[in-house]
Design an enzyme around this catalytic site. Sequence first.
Site, short mmCIF file in Angstrom:
data_model
loop_
_atom_site.label_atom_id
_atom_site.label_comp_id
_atom_site.label_asym_id
_atom_site.label_seq_id
_atom_site.Cartn_x
_atom_site.Cartn_y
_atom_site.Cartn_z
CE LYS A 52 -28.08 -27.78 115.50
NZ LYS A 52 -28.10 -27.31 114.78
CG ASN A 53 -24.83 -25.56 116.63
OD1 ASN A 53 -25.60 -25.96 115.41
ND2 ASN A 53 -24.38 -25.71 117.85
CB CYS A 110 -37.15 -18.74 115.25
SG CYS A 110 -36.09 -19.10 116.51
NE ARG A 156 -31.80 -18.14 116.74
CZ ARG A 156 -31.51 -19.11 116.88
NH1 ARG A 156 -32.00 -20.15 116.92
NH2 ARG A 156 -30.29 -19.74 116.70
CG ASP A 206 -27.48 -24.59 121.85
OD1 ASP A 206 -28.42 -23.70 121.50
OD2 ASP A 206 -26.78 -25.01 121.15
NE ARG A 245 -34.00 -27.86 113.49
CZ ARG A 245 -34.38 -26.58 113.65
NH1 ARG A 245 -35.34 -25.37 114.22
NH2 ARG A 245 -33.06 -25.47 113.22
C1 UD1 Z 1 -25.82 -20.58 117.15
C2 UD1 Z 1 -26.04 -22.20 117.12
C3 UD1 Z 1 -26.90 -21.94 118.75
C4 UD1 Z 1 -26.73 -21.86 119.58
C5 UD1 Z 1 -26.30 -20.38 119.24
C6 UD1 Z 1 -26.03 -19.07 120.47
C7 UD1 Z 1 -26.06 -22.87 114.96
C8 UD1 Z 1 -26.17 -23.31 113.35
N1 UD1 Z 1 -26.52 -22.34 115.83
O1 UD1 Z 1 -27.05 -19.61 116.48
O2 UD1 Z 1 -26.71 -24.01 118.46
O3 UD1 Z 1 -27.98 -21.18 120.56
O4 UD1 Z 1 -25.76 -20.10 118.38
O5 UD1 Z 1 -24.61 -20.13 120.98
O6 UD1 Z 1 -24.75 -22.73 115.22
N2 UD1 Z 1 -28.25 -11.78 117.79
C9 UD1 Z 1 -28.68 -10.54 116.56
N3 UD1 Z 1 -28.62 -10.46 115.38
C10 UD1 Z 1 -28.00 -11.15 114.55
C11 UD1 Z 1 -27.19 -12.55 114.68
C12 UD1 Z 1 -28.10 -12.49 116.51
O7 UD1 Z 1 -29.75 -9.74 117.65
O8 UD1 Z 1 -27.65 -10.09 113.48
C13 UD1 Z 1 -29.28 -12.54 119.25
C14 UD1 Z 1 -29.55 -13.48 118.49
O9 UD1 Z 1 -30.96 -13.10 118.16
C15 UD1 Z 1 -29.53 -14.30 119.60
C16 UD1 Z 1 -27.60 -13.68 119.99
O10 UD1 Z 1 -28.13 -12.76 119.13
O11 UD1 Z 1 -30.27 -13.16 120.85
C17 UD1 Z 1 -26.50 -15.27 119.82
O12 UD1 Z 1 -27.09 -15.07 118.36
P1 UD1 Z 1 -26.67 -15.92 117.73
O13 UD1 Z 1 -25.09 -15.50 117.98
O14 UD1 Z 1 -26.42 -15.47 116.51
O15 UD1 Z 1 -26.33 -17.56 117.10
P2 UD1 Z 1 -26.80 -18.17 116.03
O16 UD1 Z 1 -25.84 -18.26 114.87
O17 UD1 Z 1 -27.58 -17.83 115.25
#
Ligand code: UD1
Length: 415
Positions: free
Chosen positions: A22-23, A116, A121, A303, A395
Amino acid sequence: MDEFVIDGGRRLRGTYQVNGSKNSALPILIATLLTDEDCVLDNVPALRDIRTTFRLLETLGKKVEVSGKRVKVTYGKALVTHAPYDIVKQMRASILVAGPLLARFGKVRVSLPGGCAIGLRPVDIHVKGLEAMGAAASTKEGDVYLTGALEPSKVRFRFPSVGATENVMMAAAAVEGETVIENAAREPEIEDLGHFLTSLGARVTGAGTSRVVVRGAERLKGAHHRVIADRIESGTLLVAVAAAGGDVTLKGAVPSHLTALIKALRRAGAKVSEVKGGLRVRAAGRPKAVNVVTEPHPGFPTDVQAPWMAYMTLAKGVSRVKEAIFERRFLHAAELARMGARIEAHSESAVVTGVPELSGAAIMASDIRAGAGLVVAALAAKGRTVIQRVYHIDRGYERLELVLRGLGARMRRLR
Ligand code: UD1
């Protein structure tokens, strides 16, 4: 709303072909926005988040045709550059359209995802990355607006965000010249996206390491790509078998994507072996208590934290789970407690005191992976568990009740 009814205590046996990731599929589908030519993707899982992505692409102007696991994305009409709130609120990853649309059209407007269940996030790392490439950002009435002609740049993230890495990679693919991303996320999904961008005509090197170099091109072409196997579905099933007992082979599971989890499973006593084209897991009674800390890849995946915690509730001894990626990602702990688990959850870490058995109860899923954790507990428990809010689980897992029934579980979906 659907519920899962699970009668626990049955061992899992057999062979299962793992789904596409999915990711990985999600950013790759979004990367089709980079070209007007046809793209064909294989091994795309039939999941709610993927269908939401189809809707997002169609709203922006693409045409999407699905036949089984194959998805064809073609030119529909001139693309619009606004991702509306009614889609973004369903799936945070919609923010990924920012990079490709901004790079191609010099502007984009994306509704902010909002809160969320698993924490704040924010999207600051995405926005700062695109600013480093020359964008100007502002927010108005809940939407983020990005404008400007992007330039090849050096981008350094304060934290290796998966989504931000993907967003900047996609933007850079459409900008002529060399963009370097430092402190990039190293997840296998990033590597998969890198391969796709390269087949579109960009040149990506280093994807899967902390320094990604993207040599973009102004015009990108269509491509054909096969999505990698879902390491989180694989990981969840490995833990489910270890917890419920049994012997299962996962065809298509990629051992090198699961190193930290396999190590933890082996320390807990489960037997995990590489077999031709996949992984085999054999349970070995009550697990030993093993501490884990979730980390960016290649560390232990956040995850799989909830399924792991469910497994550890049955361990001989006390273990600790530290969640270093998301705040508020222990919502499953209270539900597990209803099944007899002993968990002391704080904001960042939880202490799990193993008990000899769990008992079935009525419980509720709060997000995709917390839901998967509850399923693992239910499979291992004595008696009947009813899990509500299964839409969260849907999902990220394709017909999980069929998957597990195929492996011998007693599990059904009540509509
Ligand atoms: C992706 C995965 C999700 C997984 C996560 C971490 C997808 C669609 N989802 O989510 O399943 O749990 O990686 O392995 O691929 N953060 C910030 N600012 C930002 C972006 C992120 O502070 O601009 C923080 C988030 O709040 C979180 C952490 O960084 O605490 C990790 O987020 P991130 O690596 O961006 O995860 P996703 O891409 O949302």
